[in-house]
Enzyme design. Structure first.
Site, mmCIF file in Angstrom:
data_model
loop_
_atom_site.group_PDB
_atom_site.id
_atom_site.type_symbol
_atom_site.label_atom_id
_atom_site.label_comp_id
_atom_site.label_asym_id
_atom_site.label_seq_id
_atom_site.Cartn_x
_atom_site.Cartn_y
_atom_site.Cartn_z
ATOM 1 C CG HIS A 230 30.003 -17.122 70.291
ATOM 2 N ND1 HIS A 230 28.792 -16.515 69.992
ATOM 3 C CD2 HIS A 230 30.792 -16.151 70.800
ATOM 4 C CE1 HIS A 230 28.881 -15.227 70.302
ATOM 5 N NE2 HIS A 230 30.072 -14.985 70.799
ATOM 6 C CG ASP B 202 25.883 -18.145 69.212
ATOM 7 O OD1 ASP B 202 26.448 -18.985 69.935
ATOM 8 O OD2 ASP B 202 26.383 -17.027 68.956
ATOM 9 C CB SER C 132 29.035 -12.568 72.850
ATOM 10 O OG SER C 132 29.475 -12.039 71.627
#
Length: 399
Positions: free
Chosen positions: A120, A150, A234
Site C-alpha cells: 500500500h 501487503d 508502514s
C-alpha cells in the site's frame, strides 16, 4: 628537674622510633595495615555479590565510552539503532503528474539494492523517491507486489558499498512479552525509533485481494505489538534486540488514525516465503485449499453444532471444484438456531500431523510451509469420527 624530664622524653622518643624501624624492616606485609584489607575485599566480593561481578564487564565499557546517565540497557538500544538505521529508508511516491501521493518506510535486505516495504506504500506510484539516512537520494523501481500480505519489493541502483542491510530473523521463534523496536518515518519524521513488546501472535488481517465471491483473502501469521506504529511507519521493520527483522509494520487499530498501542506487522517468515518470488516473478502465487471457516466459534455455537471439541477449523463452505471439494471435504449444511452457521461440517484438527486450533494457524501453515502442487494431509473429525484426507493444492484463482 626540668632537664631530667626532657631527657626521659627524648629517650622515649628514640625508643619509639627504634620499634617502628624494627617493625617496618622485619615484617613488611604484616606491619602495613592497608594490605590485608585490600586482599580480604578482593577475595570476598565475588562470593558475596556474584551478580555485580558478572554484570561489571558489560557495564564498564559502556560507562567508559558513554555520557553520564546512559546505562547498559540504554546503550543496547543506542548501539542497535546505530547498527541498523542506515538500512532504513524513507519512501515518497508521486503520480504521473508529479504530485506527491504519500510516503512510507522500507528497509534494505540485499546489497543488490532490494528494499522491502508495504504494497500500500507504493500503490499507484508512477515515480518513487528513496532517501537514505546518509543523505543519499535516488529513484526506485517496483519489482513486485503482493496485495494479500501487503508486501512489495523496490530495486535501487546504488553501489553495494553504500548499502547497509538488515537481516531477516525467525518470526516463529518470537514470544509474547519479548521486547522489540520499530524504526520508520512516522508523519514524515525520518528514522524514528520506538520501543515495545510483542503483544500477540498468529493474528489475521484482511488483505487487499478478493475472492471470486467478492470477499477478501486473509493475511495470516500477523504479529501484534504495542511499539508505537503511526502513519509513515508502514513498510518499516519490527526488530528483535539482535537487530533482526521479525516483522514488517503494516497497520494500526485506532479510532483516530494514530497509535493506540495496537499495531500489526507481517511476520518475517511470510516475507522470506514471498519476497524471492516478487523479485524473480513480480508476484507470489499462493497455494489454494478452497475453503472458508469461522475464526472463533463461541461455546454456545460449538454446542449447537454438536462439535466434539472447542478447537479446530470448522468448515463453513467449500468452493465447488476446488482442491478441498475434490478431496471430499464437507461444509456445514444443516440449519441450526445459530444464524449463519450450518451444522454437519468437518472440523479440521491437524495438517500434515501438526495440530491447528484456529483458521489462522491453518492459513499460516499453507502460506509459509506449502507450495502449489503439494499434497497435504488434513486430519478431521466428521460425525464424531477421526479421518484423514489428502488434498493437492492448486494455484489460488484471481492472482
Amino acid at each position: 628537674m626540668f632537664l631530667k624530664r626532657k631527657s626521659i622524653l627524648a629517650a622515649g622518643l628514640m625508643l619509639t622510633l627504634a620499634i617502628l624501624a624494627c617493625s617496618t624492616t622485619g615484617n613488611v606485609s604484616v606491619g602495613t595495615p592497608p594490605t590485608p584489607k585490600v586482599a580480604t575485599a578482593t577475595r570476598v566480593a565475588p562470593t558475596a555479590t556474584p551478580v555485580p561481578v558478572a554484570v561489571a564487564p558489560t557495564v564498564a565499557p559502556s560507562s567508559a565510552a558513554s555520557p553520564v546517565g546512559i546505562d547498559s540497557s540504554d546503550q543496547l538500544y543506542i548501539d542497535l539503532y546505530k547498527r541498523v538505521s542506515n538500512a532504513i529508508v524513507f519512501i515518497r511516491i508521486y503520480n504521473s503528474a508529479g504530485r506527491s501521493l504519500g510516503s512510507g518506510s522500507g528497509f534494505v535486505i540485499d546489497t543488490k539494492g532490494y528494499i522491502v516495504t508495504n504494497n500500500h506504500v507504493v500503490r499507484g506510484a508512477a515515480d518513487i523517491e528513496v532517501a537514505f539516512t546518509t543523505g543519499l537520494k535516488t529513484r526506485g523501481k517496483v519489482l513486485g507486489t503482493d496485495a494479500t500480505a501487503d508486501i512489495a519489493v523496490i530495486k535501487v541502483d546504488v553501489p553495494a558499498d553504500q548499502l547497509t542491510i538488515v537481516p531477516l530473523g525467525e518470526s516463529d521463534k518470537v514470544q509474547v512479552g519479548q521486547r522489540v523496536i520499530a524504526i520508520g518515518n512516522p508523519f514524515g519524521l525520518r528514522s524514528s525509533m520506538s520501543l515495545g513488546i510483542i503483544s500477540g501472535l498468529g493474528r489475521t488481517l484482511q488483505g487487499d485481494s478478493q475472492t471470486t465471491a467478492g470477499t477478501s483473502f486473509s493475511a495470516p501469521d500477523i504479529i501484534q505489538t504495542d511499539a508505537a506504529v503511526n502513519p509513515g511507519n508502514s513498510g518499516g521493520p519490527l526488530l528483535n534486540l539482535k537487530g533482526e527483522v521479525i516483522g514488517v509494520n503494516k497497520a494500526i487499530v485506532s479510532q483516530t488514525g494514530e497509535n493506540s498501542g495496537v499495531g500489526f506487522a507481517i511476520s518475517s517468515n511470510t516475507v522470506k516465503k514471498i519476497v524471492p518470488s516478487l523479485i524473480s516473478e513480480g508476484k507470489y502465487v499462493y497455494p489454494y485449499l478452497g475453503v472458508t471457516s469461522t475464526e472463533d466459534l463461541s461455546l454456545k455455537e460449538v454446542e449447537l453444532l454438536n462439535l466434539p471439541r472447542t478447537t479446530g477449523v470448522y468448515i463453513t463452505s467449500v468452493v465447488a471444484g476446488g482442491p478441498a471439494d475434490k478431496a471430499g471435504l464437507k461444509a456445514g449444511s444443516r440449519t441450526t438456531s445459530t444464524q449463519g452457521v450450518l451444522a454437519g461440517g468437518d472440523l479440521v484438527i491437524a495438517i500434515d500431523g501438526i495440530e491447528v486450533k484456529t483458521f489462522s494457524e491453518l492459513m499460516s501453515y499453507l502460506v509459509n510451509k506449502t507450495n502449489v502442487g503439494q499434497t497435504v494431509k488434513l486430519t478431521l473429525l466428521r460425525d464424531g469420527k477421526q479421518m484423514d484426507l489428502n488434498v493437492t493444492l492448486t494455484a489460488r484463482p484471481n492472482q
